[in-house]
Design a protein around this motif. Structure first.
Motif, short mmCIF file in Angstrom:
data_model
loop_
_atom_site.label_atom_id
_atom_site.label_comp_id
_atom_site.label_asym_id
_atom_site.label_seq_id
_atom_site.Cartn_x
_atom_site.Cartn_y
_atom_site.Cartn_z
N THR A 3 37.55 40.18 32.83
CA THR A 3 38.30 39.34 31.88
C THR A 3 37.71 37.94 31.75
N ALA A 4 36.71 37.63 32.54
CA ALA A 4 36.09 36.30 32.52
C ALA A 4 35.32 36.09 31.23
N PRO A 5 35.15 34.82 30.81
CA PRO A 5 34.34 34.55 29.62
C PRO A 5 32.87 34.96 29.85
N VAL A 6 32.24 35.41 28.77
CA VAL A 6 30.84 35.86 28.83
C VAL A 6 30.04 35.09 27.78
N TYR A 7 28.89 34.57 28.20
CA TYR A 7 27.98 33.86 27.31
C TYR A 7 26.70 34.66 27.19
N LEU A 8 26.29 34.92 25.96
CA LEU A 8 25.05 35.64 25.68
C LEU A 8 24.05 34.69 25.01
N TYR A 9 22.82 34.68 25.51
CA TYR A 9 21.78 33.80 24.97
C TYR A 9 20.60 34.66 24.55
N LYS B 267 35.42 33.10 44.48
CA LYS B 267 35.15 33.10 43.04
C LYS B 267 33.77 32.50 42.78
N PHE B 268 33.04 33.06 41.83
CA PHE B 268 31.71 32.55 41.51
C PHE B 268 31.36 32.90 40.07
N ARG B 269 30.37 32.20 39.56
CA ARG B 269 29.83 32.49 38.23
C ARG B 269 28.47 33.15 38.39
N ILE B 270 28.07 33.90 37.40
CA ILE B 270 26.77 34.58 37.43
C ILE B 270 25.94 34.10 36.25
N VAL B 271 24.66 33.82 36.51
CA VAL B 271 23.70 33.67 35.43
C VAL B 271 22.56 34.63 35.73
N PRO C 228 35.89 41.20 22.19
CA PRO C 228 35.34 40.19 21.28
C PRO C 228 35.77 38.77 21.61
N ASP C 229 37.01 38.61 22.09
CA ASP C 229 37.51 37.26 22.31
C ASP C 229 36.98 36.61 23.59
N GLN C 230 36.22 37.36 24.40
CA GLN C 230 35.70 36.78 25.64
C GLN C 230 34.23 36.39 25.53
N VAL C 231 33.61 36.63 24.37
CA VAL C 231 32.16 36.47 24.24
C VAL C 231 31.80 35.27 23.37
N THR C 232 30.86 34.48 23.86
CA THR C 232 30.23 33.41 23.08
C THR C 232 28.75 33.74 22.99
N VAL C 233 28.23 33.76 21.77
CA VAL C 233 26.81 34.11 21.56
C VAL C 233 26.06 32.87 21.10
N ARG C 234 24.94 32.61 21.76
CA ARG C 234 24.06 31.51 21.36
C ARG C 234 22.67 32.08 21.09
N THR C 235 22.22 31.97 19.84
CA THR C 235 20.88 32.44 19.49
C THR C 235 20.05 31.25 19.01
N ALA D 101 31.19 44.94 37.29
CA ALA D 101 32.02 46.14 37.38
C ALA D 101 32.60 46.31 38.78
N ARG D 102 31.85 45.90 39.80
CA ARG D 102 32.27 46.09 41.19
C ARG D 102 33.30 45.07 41.62
N ALA D 103 33.17 43.82 41.16
CA ALA D 103 34.07 42.75 41.60
C ALA D 103 34.51 41.88 40.42
N PRO D 104 35.16 42.50 39.42
CA PRO D 104 35.50 41.72 38.21
C PRO D 104 36.43 40.55 38.48
N GLY D 105 37.30 40.68 39.48
CA GLY D 105 38.25 39.62 39.77
C GLY D 105 37.64 38.40 40.43
N ARG D 106 36.43 38.55 40.97
CA ARG D 106 35.79 37.43 41.66
C ARG D 106 34.88 36.61 40.73
N ILE D 107 34.62 37.13 39.55
CA ILE D 107 33.68 36.46 38.64
C ILE D 107 34.45 35.61 37.65
N SER D 108 34.17 34.31 37.65
CA SER D 108 34.89 33.39 36.77
C SER D 108 34.17 33.17 35.45
#
Length: 362
Positions: free
Chosen positions: A266-272, A144-148, A294-301, A162-169
């Motif tokens: 299904t992992a949470p997504v942060y948009l900056y 399991k890993f996170r991506i930035v 919509p419920d998985q996204v946090t937007v920071r502007t 898309a290739r490894a959705p279950g591995r991304i936290s």
């Protein structure tokens, strides 16, 4: 020769004065000090000059170049830099290395086709990079890993998701270009025309990494020169003399449509995003959101940032990567605080605090 009483007195006084002067010179207080000078201090370990670049031969036969920084038992984060960056671009975030290490984040980066140490193969695409990154993570024993992902790293992050959705936290996209929606204008250009358009910029990293004089990154000691050094590494490391072919190839990959399906992520997504960004405009945040629940996204502007938002607010991104997305980094008075989001928002609205570390105001 016999001395008169006056002469003997004068001589005695003169000798005493000389003794006192000698004591002041030698001991500083009229007495000669017997204490040796303090022993100079020398550190017992080296300070880091940035991440080491490792080479790994993969099952595909390709050689992947990667970096791995931070505690091996820390939270694994795959860092995907922007277009025109080498694997060592992660070093450009080391201005908050102390914070990163304190949060227990382990940063891994894998170099892309044709940049830095990595040989160019015109047959490779985004899916090949995604597989290379997964192979490197497997070699490191990371499941399991996170991506930035920053800027041009966005399309590669989508490919991985898309290739490894279950591995991304968790997925963090900072001013990241989406492989969805309208194509960039350069997509209509021929490869030769695009090569001519980028050639001068990549030949001189000071043009590729140009920031306006009022950019906040200019307050980071050494940041601009570190960016120039990475630009030089990206396009000249293997003696390729700023060959534009890998850059043209990557930019044309960004034009591919449709982008990958993210419905299984299904992992949470942060948009900056930065309100002043003209490279990846704020409207692209909505483009990303259309691909996600919509419920998985946090937007920071941020109104204070352009395309350098990923650096200006790297302190908050680190906090989010560490799992503290419900807290906000603010500067209150002369001290940096990490407060519950609602409390921080009130203080910022009342102008009793500013967003981000106090380092930005020094």
């Amino acid at each position: 020769m016999r001395l008169s009483g006056l002469d003997r007195t004068s001589t005695t006084i003169g000798c005493a004065a000389l003794a006192l002067l000698a004591g002041l010179v030698l001991g500083g207080s009229g007495a000669v000090s017997a204490s040796p000078p303090p022993e100079p201090k020398v550190q017992d370990s080296f300070d880091s000059l940035g991440p080491d670049v490792h080479a790994a031969r993969l099952s595909s036969g390709r050689t992947a170049h990667y970096t791995d920084s931070g505690p091996h038992d820390g939270i694994p984060v795959l860092y995907i830099g922007g277009t025109g960056t080498s694997v060592r671009a992660v070093h450009m975030t080391d201005f908050f290395r102390t914070t990163r290490e304190g949060l227990g984040l382990r940063m891994i980066s894998v170099e892309r086709n044709g940049f830095g140490d990595t040989a160019y193969d015109p047959a490779l695409g985004k899916a090949d990079f995604a597989q290379d990154a997964l192979d490197v993570l497997d070699r490191l024993g990371i499941d399991k890993f996170r991506i930035v992902a920053i800027s041009g790293g966005g399309p590669y992050a989508a490919e991985l998701a898309a290739r490894a959705p279950g591995r991304i936290s968790a997925l963090h996209l900072a001013a990241a270009a989406p492989p969805y929606g309208a194509k960039a204008a350069y997509c209509a250009m021929s490869d030769d025309a695009l090569a001519a358009a980028v050639k001068d910029s990549i030949a001189d990293p000071r043009k590729w990494w140009s920031y306006p004089d009022d950019s906040p990154v200019r307050s980071i000691p050494g940041f601009v020169d570190t960016a120039y050094e990475d630009g030089a590494r990206t396009y000249n490391q293997r003696g390729q003399h700023a060959d534009p072919a890998p850059q043209v190839h990557e930019q044309k990959l960004y034009c591919e449509r449709p982008g990958p399906d993210l419905s299984k992520l299904t992992a949470p997504v942060y948009l900056y995003g930065g309100d002043k960004d003209t490279t990846v405009p704020p409207a692209t945040l909505a483009t990303w959101r259309q691909q996600l629940s919509p419920d998985q996204v946090t937007v920071r502007t941020y109104a204070d940032s352009g395309h350098e938002v990923q650096y200006r607010h790297w302190d908050q991104i680190l906090m989010d990567l560490a799992g503290h997305g419900d807290r906000t980094v603010v500067c209150r008075g002369a001290h940096t605080r990490v407060l519950p989001a609602e409390e921080a928002a009130r203080l910022v609205a009342d102008k009793r605090a500013g967003l981000g570390s106090c380092a930005w105001s020094k």
